[in-house]
Design an enzyme around this catalytic site. Structure first.
Site, PDB file in Angstrom:
ATOM      1  N   HIS A  46     -18.820   7.164 -10.903  1.00  0.00           N
ATOM      2  CA  HIS A  46     -18.436   6.010 -11.018  1.00  0.00           C
ATOM      3  C   HIS A  46     -19.232   5.030 -11.898  1.00  0.00           C
ATOM      4  O   HIS A  46     -20.024   4.290 -11.518  1.00  0.00           O
ATOM      5  CB  HIS A  46     -18.224   5.253  -9.556  1.00  0.00           C
ATOM      6  CG  HIS A  46     -17.475   3.838  -9.797  1.00  0.00           C
ATOM      7  ND1 HIS A  46     -17.893   2.952 -10.516  1.00  0.00           N
ATOM      8  CD2 HIS A  46     -16.399   3.381  -9.009  1.00  0.00           C
ATOM      9  CE1 HIS A  46     -16.940   1.692 -10.443  1.00  0.00           C
ATOM     10  NE2 HIS A  46     -16.089   2.353  -9.391  1.00  0.00           N
ATOM     11  N   GLU A  77     -15.175   6.085 -16.002  1.00  0.00           N
ATOM     12  CA  GLU A  77     -15.492   7.032 -14.511  1.00  0.00           C
ATOM     13  C   GLU A  77     -14.859   8.108 -14.854  1.00  0.00           C
ATOM     14  O   GLU A  77     -13.540   8.424 -15.161  1.00  0.00           O
ATOM     15  CB  GLU A  77     -15.039   6.325 -13.495  1.00  0.00           C
ATOM     16  CG  GLU A  77     -15.157   4.912 -13.304  1.00  0.00           C
ATOM     17  CD  GLU A  77     -14.629   3.976 -12.217  1.00  0.00           C
ATOM     18  OE1 GLU A  77     -14.242   4.685 -11.238  1.00  0.00           O
ATOM     19  OE2 GLU A  77     -14.779   3.017 -12.556  1.00  0.00           O
TER      20      GLU A  77
HETATM   21  C1  BG6 Z   1     -13.142   0.999  -9.316  1.00  0.00           C
HETATM   22  C2  BG6 Z   1     -11.669   0.754  -8.697  1.00  0.00           C
HETATM   23  O1  BG6 Z   1     -13.459   2.542  -9.623  1.00  0.00           O
HETATM   24  O2  BG6 Z   1     -14.093   0.582  -8.504  1.00  0.00           O
HETATM   25  C3  BG6 Z   1     -11.589  -0.735  -8.361  1.00  0.00           C
HETATM   26  O3  BG6 Z   1     -10.909   1.179  -9.651  1.00  0.00           O
HETATM   27  C4  BG6 Z   1     -12.761  -0.998  -7.606  1.00  0.00           C
HETATM   28  O4  BG6 Z   1     -10.442  -0.978  -8.009  1.00  0.00           O
HETATM   29  C5  BG6 Z   1     -14.137  -0.710  -8.170  1.00  0.00           C
HETATM   30  O5  BG6 Z   1     -12.730  -2.471  -7.456  1.00  0.00           O
HETATM   31  C6  BG6 Z   1     -15.245  -1.196  -7.420  1.00  0.00           C
HETATM   32  O6  BG6 Z   1     -15.241  -0.586  -6.128  1.00  0.00           O
HETATM   33  P1  BG6 Z   1     -16.378  -0.990  -5.192  1.00  0.00           P
HETATM   34  O7  BG6 Z   1     -15.925  -0.487  -3.761  1.00  0.00           O
HETATM   35  O8  BG6 Z   1     -17.708  -0.253  -5.596  1.00  0.00           O
HETATM   36  O9  BG6 Z   1     -16.604  -2.489  -4.949  1.00  0.00           O
END
Ligand code: BG6
Length: 290
Positions: free
Chosen positions: A158, A262
């Site tokens: 991510h 990502e």
């Molecule tokens: C992204 C998702 O990859 O991650 C989003 O598609 C999400 O929907 C974002 O808000 C952040 O997620 P998190 O759990 O790290 O706040």
């Protein structure tokens, strides 16, 4: 121990590896096998890390490269399960450190299923995350099914990239690709031929694509190239104004300075592994000056 790597506790008492090679440096937290920083010698940081990030055992860092596994986003059958799975919340073990012939350093971290993970996801697995720090940042997430039954999983690297101003960047590589728009209840759309411009909250799951993406950043005068293999999904995310305000671990004014591209397998690209089977997903990232 190999030259160019040192393990230390940061000011929050989380353990991280600091990798320093002639060409680049990086830091990798053992919690989540989380790459928190990478930059070329003499260059600027490639990854965004929020000034409001938690640095606490059991809480994900906001920025760098969280690993999502074994599900991406909300768990489909349990909205109370941790968002983006378990891997980013747990301490990983150091398996090996090696110096490559070109001077880059590879750190391998490992996570195994435990009674704690089985209580939330009832399968046995071994994850290995190989991080190579050199003129590019290469991350390979290897998943092995050590259960006696098959399992299906999702996964993501991510990656949060630092950009000068997200409103000025363009992202090439996804023309004509079908995506699910999470800002419109997963509406299915097709990306047009133009490079993507970010003009509002963006949360898109691009499906069935192995393409290289290129972030062109005229403010920082650089292009970031994201190549991948073993990944059929690419997610593009920027929270924009309201969502940034709603996230306690993200600064209200930080959204223009980042975009996530990502490397993922999710939704209809989720993967199944038979007992003993293994899968590798890799992202190779480098930066080019304009
Ligand atoms: C992204 C998702 O990859 O991650 C989003 O598609 C999400 O929907 C974002 O808000 C952040 O997620 P998190 O759990 O790290 O706040």
């Amino acid at each position: 121990m190999v030259d160019g790597i040192r393990f230390e506790e940061d000011e929050h008492r989380l353990v991280r590896a600091c990798i320093n090679t002639p060409r680049a440096k990086a830091s990798v937290y053992l919690q989540g096998a989380h790459v928190a920083a990478y930059q070329l010698a003499g260059g600027a940081p490639l990854l965004f890390m929020s000034g409001k990030s938690h640095f606490e055992a059991g809480k994900p860092l906001r920025g760098g490269v969280p690993i999502c596994f074994p599900w991406f986003g909300q768990k489909s059958d349990d909205a109370s399960a941790p968002m983006h799975g378990l891997a980013r919340l747990l301490p990983w073990a150091v398996e090996s450190v090696t110096t490559e012939t070109d001077g880059s350093v590879t750190l391998v971290l490992r996570l195994e299923s435990t009674a704690e993970t089985r209580a939330i996801w009832p399968f046995d697995f071994t994850l290995r995350h190989r991080v190579t720090v050199g003129t590019s940042l290469t991350m390979t997430l290897e998943t092995t099914n050590t259960s006696d039954q098959p399992f299906t999983f999702e996964e993501a690297l991510h990656t949060y990239f630092a950009v000068g101003d997200v409103r000025q960047v363009s992202i090439a590589g996804l023309a004509g690709v079908e995506y699910l728009d999470k800002t419109e209840n997963l509406r299915r759309k097709v990306q047009d031929a133009q490079p993507i411009r970010i003009t509002g909250e963006t949360d898109r799951v691009y499906l069935n694509t192995r393409s290289t993406c290129v972030i062109d950043d005229p403010t920082l005068n650089r292009r970031i190239v994201v190549e991948k293999s073993g990944s059929d999904t690419t997610v593009v995310w920027n929270p924009w104004i309201a969502k940034a305000k709603a996230m306690p671990d993200f600064g209200d004014e930080e959204w223009p300075g980042m975009v996530c591209i990502e490397t993922v397998n999710a939704r209809e690209n989720a993967l199944s592994l038979a007992p003993g089977q293994r899968h590798e997903m890799q992202a190779r990232i480098h930066v080019e000056a304009h």
